[in-house]
Design an enzyme around this catalytic site. Structure first.
Site, PDB file in Angstrom:
ATOM      1  CB  SER A  15      -0.942   0.005   1.210  1.00  0.00           C
ATOM      2  OG  SER A  15      -1.917  -1.005   1.083  1.00  0.00           O
ATOM      3  CB  THR A  52      -5.651  -4.203   5.741  1.00  0.00           C
ATOM      4  OG1 THR A  52      -5.738  -5.444   5.041  1.00  0.00           O
ATOM      5  CG2 THR A  52      -4.461  -4.218   6.685  1.00  0.00           C
ATOM      6  CE  LYS A  56     -10.120  -4.903   4.525  1.00  0.00           C
ATOM      7  NZ  LYS A  56     -10.279  -5.486   3.176  1.00  0.00           N
ATOM      8  CG  ASN A  77     -11.454  -0.083   2.224  1.00  0.00           C
ATOM      9  OD1 ASN A  77     -12.476   0.584   2.052  1.00  0.00           O
ATOM     10  ND2 ASN A  77     -10.496  -0.177   1.312  1.00  0.00           N
ATOM     11  N   GLY A 118     -15.598 -13.683   6.015  1.00  0.00           N
ATOM     12  CA  GLY A 118     -15.117 -12.492   6.716  1.00  0.00           C
ATOM     13  C   GLY A 118     -15.530 -11.203   6.027  1.00  0.00           C
ATOM     14  CE1 TYR A 194      -0.456  -7.050  -1.075  1.00  0.00           C
ATOM     15  CE2 TYR A 194      -2.807  -7.140  -0.608  1.00  0.00           C
ATOM     16  CZ  TYR A 194      -1.530  -6.792  -0.234  1.00  0.00           C
ATOM     17  OH  TYR A 194      -1.305  -6.195   0.974  1.00  0.00           O
ATOM     18  N   GLY A 215      -5.290 -10.466  -6.699  1.00  0.00           N
ATOM     19  CA  GLY A 215      -5.846  -9.285  -6.069  1.00  0.00           C
ATOM     20  C   GLY A 215      -5.099  -7.983  -6.279  1.00  0.00           C
TER      21      GLY A 215
END
Length: 409
Positions: A15, A52, A56, A77, A118, A194, A215
């Site tokens: 990120s 994250t 969340k 998020n 989730g 990802y 992802g």
């Protein structure tokens, strides 16, 4: 911090690079323990943050306002501090929806299975509904709260599978949450993971010619949409696509495969210099691990023992991202090695006419010209099958490295 990400753990997060690539603000990773979340939010010492796993849903009671979409999904998020009031939203919805469209995975009129229950599964359910799915069923190990068990899921004629579980995430990249052979009418697979860039689930789908995506695009798209909330600036879809390509190039390993003596080490070294990336030679790593010349190890322990060490080393190197990796001539002989190398990498077959290959006594399987020719005949189709790109060598390492860069554009 002004902008950043909270969660735990964050060691694998991309990120920071994604947000800072937009050039609008600095972005920090803030790993919080569960007991620290309330204090962090009460202090409100930030302008905007992303959230994250596993927080969340945890953050929701601490917010002053929540968007209708985040409220419906039940997960947040993105949080923006507006004059001391915390506003929560869910840009994962935008990210997943855009990722599915980018990958060409159609959900309209399809039977969709969502793996996991989730926070991300709630996003997936909302996205599937927005894209016109005919039926949506969730799957979990326990089958609680209306979810199917995995055994029950195999009885569903699913068309699209969306994975929102951590199964297949680094460091357990060899795992897959479900067996695709049990679904004869699959037309799409999406995995929110990802890291690795291509999970075992995605690779299983790709090998069956089923449209599939990991992802990373979702991560980039949701980050850009979060940046819009932070700054008030609108970013076009093309900005997301360009940023995705940039991040993918940065994170994807460049893996050189091919015959012994083709020049993989020299080309790899030059590529690493041109791209400012770390370089690894798997044979050199093996040499350091076994503590003797590879030819001697072959003689003392046999090829099978060497291949076992090689697989171990390749698995470790493949888990990294953004490296240039030169492999041994036999690295792609084992399917498990190819799968590991593809998890984060693109495989480049470095090809040169057999009579131009260097012969060396320290290569146990290609120590003379005749052995090289025989080896070439056997391995050539294997290299072609494993490769994502076929690179015919230039006059020297520098020229070949530039040819690879042009091919990757």
């Amino acid at each position: 911090m002004q902008y950043g990400l909270i969660g735990c753990p964050l060691g694998h997060s991309f990120s920071k690079e994604i947000h800072e690539a937009l050039g609008r603000y600095s972005y920090a990773l803030c790993e919080l323990k569960p007991d620290d979340v309330a204090t962090f939010l009460h202090q409100r010492e930030f302008c905007g943050i992303n959230v994250t796993i596993p927080y969340k849903q945890t953050v929701i009671p601490f917010l002053d306002e929540i968007s209708d979409r985040a409220k419906a999904i039940g997960a947040v998020n993105t949080i923006v501090n507006r004059d001391g009031r915390l506003y929560g939203d869910n840009t994962d919805f935008d990210g997943m929806r855009l990722a599915l469209l980018h990958a060409g995975i159609a959900l309209s009129g399809k039977n969709v299975l969502i793996l996991g229950t989730g926070g991300t599964s709630k996003t997936a359910e909302a996205v599937a509904a927005s894209l016109g799915a005919q039926s949506i069923r969730k799957v979990s190990r326990t089958g609680k709260d209306g979810a199917l068990t995995y055994e029950q899921a195999y009885r569903i004629d699913a068309n699209v599978i969306l994975n929102t579980t951590p199964c297949g995430m680094f460091p357990h990249s060899e795992e897959s949450p479900i067996t695709l052979d049990r679904f004869p009418h699959l037309s799409g697979v999406f995995d929110a993971i990802y890291h690795p860039l291509s999970t075992q689930l995605v690779r299983d789908a790709t090998e069956r010619n089923i449209p599939a995506s990991g992802g990373l695009y979702m991560l980039v798209a949701q980050a850009v949409r979060a940046a819009e909330r932070f700054t008030g600036e609108a970013f076009p879809l093309d900005a997301i696509n360009q940023l995705y390509r940039k991040v993918l190039r940065q994170k994807q390993n460049l893996v050189l495969i091919g015959m012994p003596g083709v020049g993989k080490t020299r080309v790899g070294t030059r590529l690493s210099e041109l791209m400012h990336r770390p370089f690894f030679d798997s044979d050199q790593v093996i040499l350091e691990r076994i503590g003797m010349p590879i030819a001697d190890y072959f003689a003392q322990h046999g090829e099978a023992a060497f291949r076992a060490v090689e697989s171990e080393v390749l698995a470790e190197l493949s888990a990294q991202s953004g490296i240039v990796l030169s492999t041994g001539g036999g690295a792609v002989l084992k399917e498990e090695n190819v799968r590991a190398l593809r998890s984060n990498g693109i495989l480049l077959f470095l090809d040169r006419p057999v009579d131009e290959l260097k012969v060396s006594d320290d290569r146990p399987l290609s120590s003379d010209r005749e052995r090289v020719r025989n080896l070439f005949a056997v391995r050539y189709p294997i290299y072609l099958a494993a490769a994502d790109k076929h690179i015919r060598s230039g006059k020297n390492a520098n020229e070949t490295a530039h040819m690879i860069l042009e091919e990757l554009e």
